[in-house]
Design an enzyme around this catalytic site. Sequence first.
Site, PDB file in Angstrom:
ATOM      1  N   HIS A   1      18.334 -36.624  -4.683  1.00 54.40           N
ATOM      2  CA  HIS A   1      17.344 -37.092  -3.429  1.00 54.40           C
ATOM      3  C   HIS A   1      15.844 -36.505  -3.807  1.00 54.40           C
ATOM      4  O   HIS A   1      15.034 -36.191  -2.720  1.00 54.40           O
ATOM      5  CB  HIS A   1      17.837 -36.381  -2.098  1.00 54.40           C
ATOM      6  CG  HIS A   1      19.248 -36.895  -1.853  1.00 54.40           C
ATOM      7  ND1 HIS A   1      19.502 -38.204  -1.408  1.00 54.40           N
ATOM      8  CD2 HIS A   1      20.468 -36.323  -1.758  1.00 54.40           C
ATOM      9  CE1 HIS A   1      20.663 -38.443  -1.324  1.00 54.40           C
ATOM     10  NE2 HIS A   1      21.380 -36.963  -1.497  1.00 54.40           N
TER      11      HIS A   1
ATOM     12  N   CYS B   1       0.778  -1.321  -0.069  1.00 58.48           N
ATOM     13  CA  CYS B   1       0.066  -0.123   0.011  1.00 58.48           C
ATOM     14  C   CYS B   1       0.881   1.326   0.078  1.00 58.48           C
ATOM     15  O   CYS B   1       2.018   1.375   0.899  1.00 58.48           O
ATOM     16  CB  CYS B   1      -1.112   0.054   1.272  1.00 58.48           C
ATOM     17  SG  CYS B   1      -2.119  -1.187   1.181  1.00 58.48           S
TER      18      CYS B   1
ATOM     19  N   LYS C   1       6.403  -4.696  -3.350  1.00 57.29           N
ATOM     20  CA  LYS C   1       7.821  -4.598  -3.024  1.00 57.29           C
ATOM     21  C   LYS C   1       8.135  -4.417  -1.727  1.00 57.29           C
ATOM     22  O   LYS C   1       9.064  -4.971  -1.256  1.00 57.29           O
ATOM     23  CB  LYS C   1       8.499  -3.484  -3.959  1.00 57.29           C
ATOM     24  CG  LYS C   1       9.833  -3.282  -3.795  1.00 57.29           C
ATOM     25  CD  LYS C   1      10.467  -2.775  -5.056  1.00 57.29           C
ATOM     26  CE  LYS C   1      11.953  -2.863  -5.143  1.00 57.29           C
ATOM     27  NZ  LYS C   1      12.462  -4.459  -5.322  1.00 57.29           N
TER      28      LYS C   1
ATOM     29  N   ASN D   1      -2.213   2.313   5.652  1.00 56.62           N
ATOM     30  CA  ASN D   1      -1.107   0.965   5.108  1.00 56.62           C
ATOM     31  C   ASN D   1      -0.738   0.436   6.300  1.00 56.62           C
ATOM     32  O   ASN D   1      -0.387   0.943   7.313  1.00 56.62           O
ATOM     33  CB  ASN D   1       0.023   1.721   4.444  1.00 56.62           C
ATOM     34  CG  ASN D   1       0.993   0.775   4.580  1.00 56.62           C
ATOM     35  OD1 ASN D   1       1.186  -0.283   4.102  1.00 56.62           O
ATOM     36  ND2 ASN D   1       2.432   1.369   4.398  1.00 56.62           N
ATOM     37  N   GLY D   2      -1.141  -0.846   6.438  1.00 49.71           N
ATOM     38  CA  GLY D   2      -1.056  -1.682   7.514  1.00 49.71           C
ATOM     39  C   GLY D   2      -2.040  -2.613   7.888  1.00 49.71           C
ATOM     40  O   GLY D   2      -2.851  -2.887   7.066  1.00 49.71           O
TER      41      GLY D   2
ATOM     42  N   LYS E   1      13.739 -15.354  -9.100  1.00 50.56           N
ATOM     43  CA  LYS E   1      13.215 -14.300 -10.293  1.00 50.56           C
ATOM     44  C   LYS E   1      12.367 -14.990 -11.350  1.00 50.56           C
ATOM     45  O   LYS E   1      11.215 -14.142 -11.722  1.00 50.56           O
ATOM     46  CB  LYS E   1      14.465 -14.036 -11.006  1.00 50.56           C
ATOM     47  CG  LYS E   1      15.631 -13.081 -10.326  1.00 50.56           C
ATOM     48  CD  LYS E   1      15.101 -11.985  -9.949  1.00 50.56           C
ATOM     49  CE  LYS E   1      14.176 -11.773  -8.573  1.00 50.56           C
ATOM     50  NZ  LYS E   1      14.851 -11.383  -7.300  1.00 50.56           N
TER      51      LYS E   1
ATOM     52  N   GLU F   1       8.595 -15.448  -9.886  1.00 52.91           N
ATOM     53  CA  GLU F   1       7.871 -14.250  -9.406  1.00 52.91           C
ATOM     54  C   GLU F   1       7.249 -13.389 -10.621  1.00 52.91           C
ATOM     55  O   GLU F   1       6.472 -12.862 -10.485  1.00 52.91           O
ATOM     56  CB  GLU F   1       8.384 -13.710  -8.222  1.00 52.91           C
ATOM     57  CG  GLU F   1       9.837 -12.872  -8.629  1.00 52.91           C
ATOM     58  CD  GLU F   1      10.398 -12.194  -7.399  1.00 52.91           C
ATOM     59  OE1 GLU F   1       9.639 -11.834  -6.555  1.00 52.91           O
ATOM     60  OE2 GLU F   1      11.565 -12.083  -7.543  1.00 52.91           O
TER      61      GLU F   1
ATOM     62  N   TRP G   1      -2.570  -2.720  -1.751  1.00 55.98           N
ATOM     63  CA  TRP G   1      -2.257  -4.295  -1.756  1.00 55.98           C
ATOM     64  C   TRP G   1      -3.279  -5.051  -0.812  1.00 55.98           C
ATOM     65  O   TRP G   1      -3.194  -4.494   0.385  1.00 55.98           O
ATOM     66  CB  TRP G   1      -0.895  -4.527  -1.575  1.00 55.98           C
ATOM     67  CG  TRP G   1      -0.369  -5.833  -1.835  1.00 55.98           C
ATOM     68  CD1 TRP G   1       0.125  -6.267  -2.778  1.00 55.98           C
ATOM     69  CD2 TRP G   1      -0.239  -7.112  -0.717  1.00 55.98           C
ATOM     70  NE1 TRP G   1       0.472  -7.616  -2.550  1.00 55.98           N
ATOM     71  CE2 TRP G   1       0.175  -8.027  -1.270  1.00 55.98           C
ATOM     72  CE3 TRP G   1      -0.828  -7.066   0.600  1.00 55.98           C
ATOM     73  CZ2 TRP G   1       0.225  -9.404  -0.560  1.00 55.98           C
ATOM     74  CZ3 TRP G   1      -0.719  -8.184   1.375  1.00 55.98           C
ATOM     75  CH2 TRP G   1      -0.189  -9.347   0.660  1.00 55.98           C
TER      76      TRP G   1
ATOM     77  N   GLU H   1      18.100 -17.917  -6.053  1.00 51.54           N
ATOM     78  CA  GLU H   1      17.703 -16.494  -6.585  1.00 51.54           C
ATOM     79  C   GLU H   1      16.991 -16.667  -8.021  1.00 51.54           C
ATOM     80  O   GLU H   1      16.290 -15.791  -8.331  1.00 51.54           O
ATOM     81  CB  GLU H   1      18.880 -15.574  -6.311  1.00 51.54           C
ATOM     82  CG  GLU H   1      18.710 -14.151  -6.833  1.00 51.54           C
ATOM     83  CD  GLU H   1      17.495 -13.559  -6.088  1.00 51.54           C
ATOM     84  OE1 GLU H   1      16.929 -13.761  -5.067  1.00 51.54           O
ATOM     85  OE2 GLU H   1      17.174 -12.238  -6.658  1.00 51.54           O
TER      86      GLU H   1
ATOM     87  N   ARG I   1       4.347  -0.466  -4.535  1.00 51.82           N
ATOM     88  CA  ARG I   1       3.936  -0.963  -3.056  1.00 51.82           C
ATOM     89  C   ARG I   1       2.599  -1.775  -3.009  1.00 51.82           C
ATOM     90  O   ARG I   1       2.253  -2.279  -2.020  1.00 51.82           O
ATOM     91  CB  ARG I   1       3.750   0.139  -2.200  1.00 51.82           C
ATOM     92  CG  ARG I   1       5.032   0.789  -2.033  1.00 51.82           C
ATOM     93  CD  ARG I   1       4.878   2.382  -1.381  1.00 51.82           C
ATOM     94  NE  ARG I   1       4.659   1.563   0.165  1.00 51.82           N
ATOM     95  CZ  ARG I   1       5.602   1.551   1.129  1.00 51.82           C
ATOM     96  NH1 ARG I   1       6.871   1.757   0.560  1.00 51.82           N
ATOM     97  NH2 ARG I   1       5.457   1.346   2.169  1.00 51.82           N
TER      98      ARG I   1
HETATM   99  C1  G6P Z   1       9.362  -8.755  -1.173  1.00 52.97           C
HETATM  100  C2  G6P Z   1       9.860  -8.299  -2.458  1.00 52.97           C
HETATM  101  C3  G6P Z   1      11.466  -8.972  -2.709  1.00 52.97           C
HETATM  102  C4  G6P Z   1      12.108  -8.835  -1.499  1.00 52.97           C
HETATM  103  C5  G6P Z   1      11.583  -9.227  -0.205  1.00 52.97           C
HETATM  104  C6  G6P Z   1      12.148  -8.558   0.884  1.00 52.97           C
HETATM  105  O1  G6P Z   1       9.015  -9.981  -1.107  1.00 52.97           O
HETATM  106  O2  G6P Z   1       9.086  -8.449  -3.487  1.00 52.97           O
HETATM  107  O3  G6P Z   1      11.896  -8.462  -3.574  1.00 52.97           O
HETATM  108  O4  G6P Z   1      13.360  -9.311  -1.524  1.00 52.97           O
HETATM  109  O5  G6P Z   1      10.058  -8.518  -0.218  1.00 52.97           O
HETATM  110  O6  G6P Z   1      12.395  -7.290   1.151  1.00 52.97           O
HETATM  111  P1  G6P Z   1      13.234  -6.529   1.643  1.00 52.97           P
HETATM  112  O7  G6P Z   1      13.043  -4.866   1.554  1.00 52.97           O
HETATM  113  O8  G6P Z   1      13.299  -6.644   3.259  1.00 52.97           O
HETATM  114  O9  G6P Z   1      14.485  -6.647   1.083  1.00 52.97           O
END
Ligand code: G6P
Length: 611
Positions: free
Chosen positions: A507, A2, A606, A99-100, A488, A491, A73, A484, A27
Site C-alpha cells: 500500500h 541537559c 537520551k 535543565n528544563g 536504530k 538515529e 541540549w 525498532e 543527556r
Molecule cells: C529518547 C531516547 C530513546 C528513548 C526515548 C524514550 O528519544 O533517545 O532512546 O527510547 O527517549 O525514553 P524513555 O527513557 O522514556 O524510555
Amino acid sequence: MCGIVAYTGHREAYPVLLKGLKRLEYRGYDSAGIALLNGGLNVYKKKGKVTDLETSLKDQHLHSTVGIGHTRWATHGQPNDVNAHPHYSGSGRIAIIHNGIIENYSALKQELSNKGHRFLSETDSEVLVHFIEDVQTHSNCSLEEAIRLALQQVVGAYAIVVISKDHPDTLFAARKGSPLVIGVGKGEHFLASDATPIIEYTNDVIYLDDLEIAVITRESVNIKNLEDVRTTPYIHTLELELEAIEKGGYDHFMLKEIFEQPRSVGDSMRGRINSAKGHLLLGGLRDYLNKLVNAKRVVILGCGTSWHAGLVAEYVFEEFARIPVEVEYASEFRYRNPIINEGDVVIAISQSGETADTLAAIELAKSKGAIIFGVCNVVGSSIPRATHAGAYTHAGPEIGVASTKAFTAQVTVLTMMAIIVAKAKGTITESLYRELLVEMESIPAKIQKILDKHAQIEYIADVFKDARNFLFLGRGYNFPVALEGALKLKEISYIHAEGYPAAEMKHGPIALIDEEMPVVFIATKDSSYEKVVSNIQEVRARKGRVLAVVTENDGLIESMAEFVIEIPHTHETLVPLLSVVPLQLLAYHIAVMRGCNVDQPRNLAKSVTVE
Ligand code: G6P
C-alpha cells in the site's frame, strides 16, 4: 536533556565537575560549562563537547572547592558559547545552571527588560537568574527566599542549581519536572541529574522531589518545599557499581550495551522466574495484581523505543491475558481528551523514568482515576515514584543514546507481566505456562548465540553502509521489531529508514523499491512465515536487495535473499527478544563505518525531560 552536576566539599571541584559532565554527556552535548567560586565567581563555557571545554581550560589553574557544571541540549537559542550554561545574573554575583524549559520566560524577560535588565543570551535560563536577583533586590530577602518567590511565579519545568559570591560554600538547588539527585559524602555533597557522576564518591543519595528547594553546604542539606515547610530527606543507598557506567574495553557504550544483553535480560528475570518450580513473580505488582487481572482494557504509554516495547506487549497481553490493549504515544495521549473508564489500567514504559511526555501522560491518567503500573530502568527516577506499582527492568545503566538493552529488558518484564496475569485469569494452560518459563530462561543463551555472529553482521554492514534508504518489514511480533530496527538505523547512521508491517508494503512503500533499496525482512518461522515469504518474493520481483533475519535451519529464504542472518528458534511470542539483536548490530556497524558518533548522535538526547 541537559546534564547538571555540582559540588561543595574538601576536594578540588573542577575535576569532579569535569568527570561528572562526561558521565552526563548522553543527556545533551551542544555545549558545556562550569562556574567556580574561589573568592570571585568565574564562569567558563564552550560550544561543543565536554572535551572542547576541557581543552580550552587546559592552561588554567582552576582551584576551588565549590562549583557547578552543565552540559546542554539546546531548547532556546542556538548551541554557541553565549547560550551555554552557566549564566550570570545582572550583577554577576549569582550564576545558574538549568535543565528544563521556563514556559513564561518571554513575559518575564519583557518585564525585566522594562526594568533595565540586559541579557547576553537567548536562553530562558538567563532570564530565570536575572529574575531571582531582581526578586532578591526588590524584596530585600535572602537568596533562598528569592529563589522560592521566583519559582512560585515560574511556569514550566526545571532542575536548577544556583551559586552566589555571597554564599561561598553553598549550593541552592530546586526541581520541578526535571531530576536532581543529591550525593551525601563525609564533609562534602554532590548534586547531579542522575547518580552516575556521584557513585564514584558515595552510594548515599537523596532524590529531590518536585517543588522542593535544597540548601546544601559541605556539612548540611536542608530541604523545604515551595511553601517554606521543611521536609525530612530520606537517604537511599544505591547498589550501582562504577564499572556499570564505564565502557569496559568496548569502543562504544552502545556496543557494550548490545553485548550485555545476555546478562541484562537474565537480570530482568533474576529471582522472578524459576521454571523448575513453575514460579513467576514480580514483587512490585503483588498489591495491585487484581487490578490487572480484572482490567477491562490496558492502555500502554511510552515514547521512542519504549513505545515499540509497548507494541510487543500489546500482542503478548492480548494473546495470553485476553485483555484489549491500546498503545499510545505519551505525547499524543496527554494532549487529547483520552477516555479512561473504570477498570482501565495504564502501563507506562520508560528507560530513564524521566521522559516529560510520559510523566505528564501518567499524571493525566491518574487524574482520571486510572491505576498506573510503571516499567522503568532507572531506579528512583520520577516515573516509578509517580506510579502506583511497577517493576524495574534491571538492565543496568544505559548510556548510549540509542536504546538497546533497555528494549529487551522492557519486553522481558512486560512479557512476564502478561504471563502472570494470564496464569491468574486462567487464560493460558498450565503446559503453555511451563513451556514459556523454560523458553524465557533460555533467552540469554540464545542472544549470546546471535552475538557470536557479530563478524557476519559487520560484513553485511559493510555491503550496505552507503545505502541512502532502508526498509524494514516484519509481521505479527516482528512488526514492532521492524519499527525498532528502522529507528536504530536512522538515529545513529542518519540513513533514512522506515519500518512497516510486511503486508502493508503493497500500500505504498513498494513504490520505493528498486535495485538500490535494501529491504530487511524479519522472517522468522512463525504463524505469518509463509505470508512474509510471499512478500520477499514481491520485493525480489522488483529487484530490491533482500536481507533477512530467519530462524536457524530455515532452508528456504537463503535462496531468495542476498544475505540471511540466522537466529535460534524460540516461542513465537518471545521472538522480538532475539530478532531485534541483529538489527541493533547492523545499525551500530553501519553507523561506525559512516564515521558517525554512535553514542551521541546529532540532535538527540537520551533523557527527554522537555516536551
Ligand atoms: C529518547 C531516547 C530513546 C528513548 C526515548 C524514550 O528519544 O533517545 O532512546 O527510547 O527517549 O525514553 P524513555 O527513557 O522514556 O524510555
